[in-house]
Design a protein around this motif. Structure first.
Motif, PDB file in Angstrom:
ATOM      1  N   ASN A 131       3.499 -12.018 -31.113  1.00 27.25           N
ATOM      2  CA  ASN A 131       4.674 -12.784 -31.532  1.00 27.25           C
ATOM      3  C   ASN A 131       5.966 -12.283 -30.889  1.00 27.25           C
ATOM      4  N   SER A 132       5.869 -11.395 -29.892  1.00 29.94           N
ATOM      5  CA  SER A 132       7.065 -10.897 -29.206  1.00 29.94           C
ATOM      6  C   SER A 132       7.546 -11.910 -28.170  1.00 29.94           C
ATOM      7  N   HIS A 133       8.868 -12.039 -28.078  1.00 28.07           N
ATOM      8  CA  HIS A 133       9.482 -12.949 -27.117  1.00 28.07           C
ATOM      9  C   HIS A 133      10.663 -12.257 -26.440  1.00 28.07           C
ATOM     10  N   GLY A 152       7.713 -18.780 -18.907  1.00 26.40           N
ATOM     11  CA  GLY A 152       6.693 -17.755 -19.088  1.00 26.40           C
ATOM     12  C   GLY A 152       5.668 -18.092 -20.146  1.00 26.40           C
ATOM     13  N   GLY A 153       5.230 -19.348 -20.174  1.00 27.91           N
ATOM     14  CA  GLY A 153       4.222 -19.739 -21.156  1.00 27.91           C
ATOM     15  C   GLY A 153       4.718 -19.702 -22.584  1.00 27.91           C
ATOM     16  N   GLY A 154       6.030 -19.889 -22.765  1.00 27.26           N
ATOM     17  CA  GLY A 154       6.607 -19.913 -24.106  1.00 27.26           C
ATOM     18  C   GLY A 154       7.062 -18.562 -24.613  1.00 27.26           C
ATOM     19  N   LYS A 155       6.962 -17.523 -23.770  1.00 27.57           N
ATOM     20  CA  LYS A 155       7.307 -16.168 -24.208  1.00 27.57           C
ATOM     21  C   LYS A 155       8.747 -15.777 -23.888  1.00 27.57           C
ATOM     22  N   LEU A 156       9.439 -16.567 -23.076  1.00 26.34           N
ATOM     23  CA  LEU A 156      10.827 -16.262 -22.722  1.00 26.34           C
ATOM     24  C   LEU A 156      11.686 -17.496 -22.939  1.00 26.34           C
ATOM     25  N   ILE A 157      12.807 -17.310 -23.631  1.00 23.37           N
ATOM     26  CA  ILE A 157      13.723 -18.411 -23.924  1.00 23.37           C
ATOM     27  C   ILE A 157      15.083 -18.076 -23.340  1.00 23.37           C
ATOM     28  N   HIS A 183       9.794 -19.163 -40.874  1.00 23.43           N
ATOM     29  CA  HIS A 183       8.745 -20.019 -40.307  1.00 23.43           C
ATOM     30  C   HIS A 183       8.452 -19.689 -38.847  1.00 23.43           C
ATOM     31  N   GLY A 184       9.404 -19.071 -38.148  1.00 24.51           N
ATOM     32  CA  GLY A 184       9.226 -18.765 -36.736  1.00 24.51           C
ATOM     33  C   GLY A 184      10.502 -18.994 -35.955  1.00 24.51           C
ATOM     34  N   MET A 185      10.373 -19.561 -34.757  1.00 25.15           N
ATOM     35  CA  MET A 185      11.523 -19.800 -33.882  1.00 25.15           C
ATOM     36  C   MET A 185      11.657 -21.279 -33.559  1.00 25.15           C
ATOM     37  N   THR A 186      12.900 -21.753 -33.621  1.00 24.98           N
ATOM     38  CA  THR A 186      13.214 -23.129 -33.246  1.00 24.98           C
ATOM     39  C   THR A 186      14.397 -23.116 -32.292  1.00 24.98           C
ATOM     40  N   LEU A 187      14.310 -23.907 -31.239  1.00 24.03           N
ATOM     41  CA  LEU A 187      15.399 -24.016 -30.273  1.00 24.03           C
ATOM     42  C   LEU A 187      16.106 -25.351 -30.473  1.00 24.03           C
ATOM     43  N   ARG A 188      17.406 -25.285 -30.696  1.00 27.90           N
ATOM     44  CA  ARG A 188      18.198 -26.502 -30.886  1.00 27.90           C
ATOM     45  C   ARG A 188      19.019 -26.762 -29.628  1.00 27.90           C
ATOM     46  N   THR A 189      18.910 -27.979 -29.110  1.00 29.62           N
ATOM     47  CA  THR A 189      19.650 -28.398 -27.921  1.00 29.62           C
ATOM     48  C   THR A 189      20.832 -29.255 -28.355  1.00 29.62           C
ATOM     49  N   HIS A 190      22.029 -28.903 -27.893  1.00 30.95           N
ATOM     50  CA  HIS A 190      23.245 -29.589 -28.324  1.00 30.95           C
ATOM     51  C   HIS A 190      23.784 -30.505 -27.228  1.00 30.95           C
ATOM     52  N   GLN A 191      24.234 -31.667 -27.646  1.00 25.80           N
ATOM     53  CA  GLN A 191      24.899 -32.586 -26.730  1.00 25.80           C
ATOM     54  C   GLN A 191      26.396 -32.286 -26.710  1.00 25.80           C
ATOM     55  N   PRO A 192      27.071 -32.597 -25.605  1.00 29.93           N
ATOM     56  CA  PRO A 192      28.506 -32.273 -25.503  1.00 29.93           C
ATOM     57  C   PRO A 192      29.331 -32.908 -26.614  1.00 29.93           C
ATOM     58  N   GLU A 204      31.482 -38.930 -35.927  1.00 26.70           N
ATOM     59  CA  GLU A 204      30.409 -38.382 -35.108  1.00 26.70           C
ATOM     60  C   GLU A 204      30.537 -36.869 -35.016  1.00 26.70           C
ATOM     61  N   ASP A 205      29.434 -36.205 -35.111  1.00 31.53           N
ATOM     62  CA  ASP A 205      29.400 -34.752 -34.960  1.00 31.53           C
ATOM     63  C   ASP A 205      28.610 -34.425 -33.694  1.00 31.53           C
ATOM     64  N   ILE A 206      28.435 -33.141 -33.417  1.00 35.19           N
ATOM     65  CA  ILE A 206      27.618 -32.742 -32.275  1.00 35.19           C
ATOM     66  C   ILE A 206      26.167 -33.121 -32.547  1.00 35.19           C
ATOM     67  N   GLU A 207      25.568 -33.872 -31.640  1.00 33.11           N
ATOM     68  CA  GLU A 207      24.171 -34.256 -31.788  1.00 33.11           C
ATOM     69  C   GLU A 207      23.272 -33.132 -31.267  1.00 33.11           C
ATOM     70  N   SER A 208      22.230 -32.854 -32.018  1.00 28.03           N
ATOM     71  CA  SER A 208      21.310 -31.784 -31.634  1.00 28.03           C
ATOM     72  C   SER A 208      19.875 -32.233 -31.840  1.00 28.03           C
ATOM     73  N   SER A 209      18.991 -31.703 -31.014  1.00 27.84           N
ATOM     74  CA  SER A 209      17.559 -31.940 -31.180  1.00 27.84           C
ATOM     75  C   SER A 209      16.864 -30.590 -31.283  1.00 27.84           C
ATOM     76  N   SER A 210      15.712 -30.558 -31.942  1.00 29.86           N
ATOM     77  CA  SER A 210      15.019 -29.295 -32.204  1.00 29.86           C
ATOM     78  C   SER A 210      13.652 -29.262 -31.537  1.00 29.86           C
ATOM     79  N   GLU A 211      13.273 -28.069 -31.098  1.00 27.78           N
ATOM     80  CA  GLU A 211      11.949 -27.842 -30.521  1.00 27.78           C
ATOM     81  C   GLU A 211      11.383 -26.559 -31.115  1.00 27.78           C
ATOM     82  N   ARG A 212      10.189 -26.645 -31.680  1.00 33.90           N
ATOM     83  CA  ARG A 212       9.553 -25.466 -32.250  1.00 33.90           C
ATOM     84  C   ARG A 212       8.993 -24.601 -31.125  1.00 33.90           C
ATOM     85  N   ILE A 213       9.438 -23.340 -31.069  1.00 33.66           N
ATOM     86  CA  ILE A 213       9.000 -22.414 -30.030  1.00 33.66           C
ATOM     87  C   ILE A 213       7.813 -21.591 -30.498  1.00 33.66           C
ATOM     88  N   TYR A 214       7.898 -21.131 -31.729  1.00 32.92           N
ATOM     89  CA  TYR A 214       6.843 -20.266 -32.264  1.00 32.92           C
ATOM     90  C   TYR A 214       6.727 -20.502 -33.762  1.00 32.92           C
TER      91      TYR A 214
END
Length: 255
Positions: A131-133, A152-157, A183-192, A204-214
């Motif tokens: 579980n190391s990143h 790196g196969g999901g090991k480096l963000i 729960h783990g790690m989630t990466l949120r991507t922000h729009q300008p 309107e606020d900053i729009e963001s999307s989420s991706e589960r990393i681990y």
């Protein structure tokens, strides 16, 4: 003084720039102060030198060397903070020839796409758990060109400073936020963020999307974290102190 050249927390390795490597994927060997450093030893050496520039006595050679070294950390070719062949800010401002503007990235930035190289970096810092990143900063991710922040196969963000509006045209986004919870790690991507006026008038606020990393195999408890271990140590110390008082090994001071 706070901060460090790298930090390990909950089995994850955090650093700003790069682990300098050569084209063959070997950690770059740096000759410094009549010794050779690479990998983690080079990071530790850089950390010690930076602290010398802050903590060493005023007027001492150690303080001067440390302060000089901070300039190298900022723009040196094998600085783990910088990670490029040169800093050409002056050339870009005053020299028209684009050939003088080149800032060649260290091979590290190409090699981290290979999971084996990322695993080797983690092992260099004593991290071998599944579980190391690695959480890497410094370089804006060009999402507009299809570049991905997870390598790196999901090991480096890669978490860049994309909130800065100057990067928006280059990246196409407004940066990332890495969320680490039970729960783990989630990466949120922000729009300008366009403007305060638009946010107020169009709600309107900053729009963001989420991706589960681990995803952790089970919920992570406080006791599983580094902070939990520190609390456990404090509890053990207090229990030992209480027992020592109870056994008379430590006598209570009476006023």
């Amino acid at each position: 003084a706070k901060g460090s050249v790298y930090h390990i927390e909950n089995g994850n390795l955090l650093y700003h720039g790069a682990v300098p490597m050569d084209e063959d994927g070997q950690f770059t060997a740096v000759r410094f102060w009549d010794a050779e450093y690479s990998g983690k030893r080079w990071f530790d050496c850089c950390d010690r030198c930076a602290r010398m520039g802050y903590f060493a006595p005023e007027g001492s050679w150690q303080r001067q060397v440390g302060q000089d070294f901070l300039w190298y950390l900022w723009c040196g070719a094998v600085s783990p903070i910088y990670g490029r062949s040169a800093m050409t800010t002056f050339e870009r401002l005053y020299i028209a020839d684009p050939a003088t503007h080149a800032e060649i990235k260290n091979p590290y930035y190409r090699l981290i796409n290979d999971p084996a190289n990322v695993e080797r970096i983690l092992a260099e810092f004593g991290l071998t758990a599944p579980n190391s990143h690695i959480v890497n900063g410094h370089v804006p991710v060009r999402a507009i060109e299809g570049e991905k922040p997870v390598k790196g196969g999901g090991k480096l963000i890669v978490i860049d400073g994309g909130f800065c509006s100057a990067y928006h045209q280059k990246t196409g986004i407004a940066g990332y936020t890495l969320v680490y919870n039970s729960h783990g790690m989630t990466l949120r991507t922000h729009q300008p963020f366009e403007s305060i006026e638009k946010a107020i008038h169009e709600d309107e606020d900053i729009e963001s999307s989420s991706e589960r990393i681990y995803t952790a195999p089970r919920r992570i408890l406080i006791g599983d974290t580094d902070e939990g271990q520190r609390k456990r140590t404090e509890i053990d110390d207090l229990e030992a102190l209480t027992e020592a008082y109870g056994n008379g090994l430590i006598r209570e001071k009476m006023e």
